[in-house]
Design an enzyme around this catalytic site. Structure first.
Site, short mmCIF file in Angstrom:
data_model
loop_
_atom_site.label_atom_id
_atom_site.label_comp_id
_atom_site.label_asym_id
_atom_site.label_seq_id
_atom_site.Cartn_x
_atom_site.Cartn_y
_atom_site.Cartn_z
N LYS A 197 -1.68 -6.93 2.68
CA LYS A 197 -0.70 -8.01 1.79
C LYS A 197 -0.61 -7.16 0.66
O LYS A 197 -1.32 -6.62 -0.02
CB LYS A 197 -1.83 -8.81 1.58
CG LYS A 197 -1.03 -9.56 0.02
CD LYS A 197 -2.00 -11.37 0.08
CE LYS A 197 -1.73 -12.60 -1.16
NZ LYS A 197 -2.20 -12.94 -1.10
N LYS A 249 1.67 -8.96 4.80
CA LYS A 249 2.88 -10.56 3.77
C LYS A 249 3.26 -9.41 2.96
O LYS A 249 2.05 -8.57 2.23
CB LYS A 249 1.59 -11.02 3.28
CG LYS A 249 2.23 -12.48 2.39
CD LYS A 249 0.69 -13.57 2.18
CE LYS A 249 1.61 -14.65 0.85
NZ LYS A 249 0.63 -15.39 0.33
#
Length: 328
Positions: A197, A249
């Site tokens: 992420k 992400k």
């Protein structure tokens, strides 16, 4: 074999031929719908920076989950927005907290017909907006945060989550959560690790979606956009700690990372088409600069093509409806 004997255009001659030779096909079960439930609402609250997305009431959340089942979506990822926040995010651990009540409501509504996923993080619940608790110097305390993550995950599993998704990028978070779940008798609850992420500029609209209280940034714990190889280290660590699935992400701005992870991961890989990626397409379409539906479909297909087994996208229900209409 070279031109003129070899003509790749032969396999593009008609829509039927293109369907026949498509290397990938989108299916509803590959899509996961992120959904926000906010405490104290009497009707759904539109998110201005994400046209078409709302903060749900409990009733509208249940309706969205029921629609997801009807459309055959793979899952729903739940985020909670409390009325009261504090330094340790206690509303997230509280069984009567908005996220845990939302999980209970969705589980009662759809049972096991939809994979109910929940965000294990503190950013929605803290008055400082960080994903972990702060030490005396104002820095995020990794190890003190882990203990709370374990309690968050257990509370969400108690409420009925099939899968918990730690998104805070704390070192060791998957292992601590796995141990906490197992000790609480939730061996069957899966973990989807936000393994890679990144600290991204494209999270902006999400801040409105969860009414973020963040000051500063999250660059000391989320990954640097310049780093590609480091993502594989993060994934390997989460796999070693017991992650059942892993996530990259954002999605669209990190398709190279997604492809790397998909090539090495022995477990299913997800990617999150985040709020800013959604907002850009919606804004361009609203101005007549692009074909909205074509851009949505192409963007999600690109994420699948890069290697995602499942895609979290705010268009999940709309895409599912298009698929349903296409089969009718």
């Amino acid at each position: 074999m070279t031109f003129p004997a070899r003509r790749p255009r032969r396999l593009r001659t008609t829509p039927a031929m293109r369907r026949l030779t498509a290397e990938l096909v989108l299916a509803p079960q590959q899509l996961i719908l992120p959904a926000f439930v906010r405490e104290g609402l009497t009707e759904p609250n539109p998110i201005t920076s994400m046209p078409g997305v709302v903060q749900h009431t409990m009733d509208s959340l249940k309706a969205a989950a029921a629609q997801a089942v009807e459309l055959g979506l793979g899952g729903i990822m739940l985020f909670g927005i409390p009325e009261t926040r504090d330094a340790t995010g206690s509303a997230g651990v509280d069984p009567a907290g908005i996220l845990n009540l939302g999980i209970e409501a969705v589980r009662a509504e759809v049972g096991d017909e939809l994979v109910i996923m929940s965000d294990v993080c503190l950013d929605e619940f803290t008055d400082h907006g960080h994903c972990g608790v702060l030490d005396a110097a104002g820095n995020v305390d990794n190890d003190a945060t882990l203990e709370i993550y374990g309690r968050l995950a257990v509370a969400q599993a108690n409420a009925g989550a099939h899968l918990v998704a730690p998104s805070g990028m704390m070192d060791g978070q998957v292992g601590v959560i796995r141990q906490a779940l197992d000790e609480a008798g939730h061996q069957e609850v899966s973990i989807l690790a936000y393994a890679a992420k990144y600290a991204s500029a494209f999270y902006g609209p999400f801040r409105e979606a969860v009414d973020s209280q963040l000051t500063g940034d999250r660059r000391t714990y989320q990954m640097d956009a310049a780093n590609r190889r480091e993502a594989l280290i993060e994934v390997e660590l989460d796999l070693a700690e017991g992650a059942d699935m892993v996530m990259v992400k954002p999605a669209m701005s990190y398709l190279d990372v997604l492809a790397d992870v998909a090539a090495m991961s022995p477990v299913p890989v997800s990617a999150y088409q985040i709020s800013g990626e959604y907002a850009m397409i919606e804004a361009a379409a609203a101005n007549g600069w692009i074909d909205r539906r074509a851009a949505i479909e192409e963007s999600v297909l690109s994420i699948r093509r890069a290697g995602a087994d499942t895609v979290l996208t705010y268009w999940a229900a709309e895409i599912g409806q298009w698929m349903k209409e296409g089969k009718s």
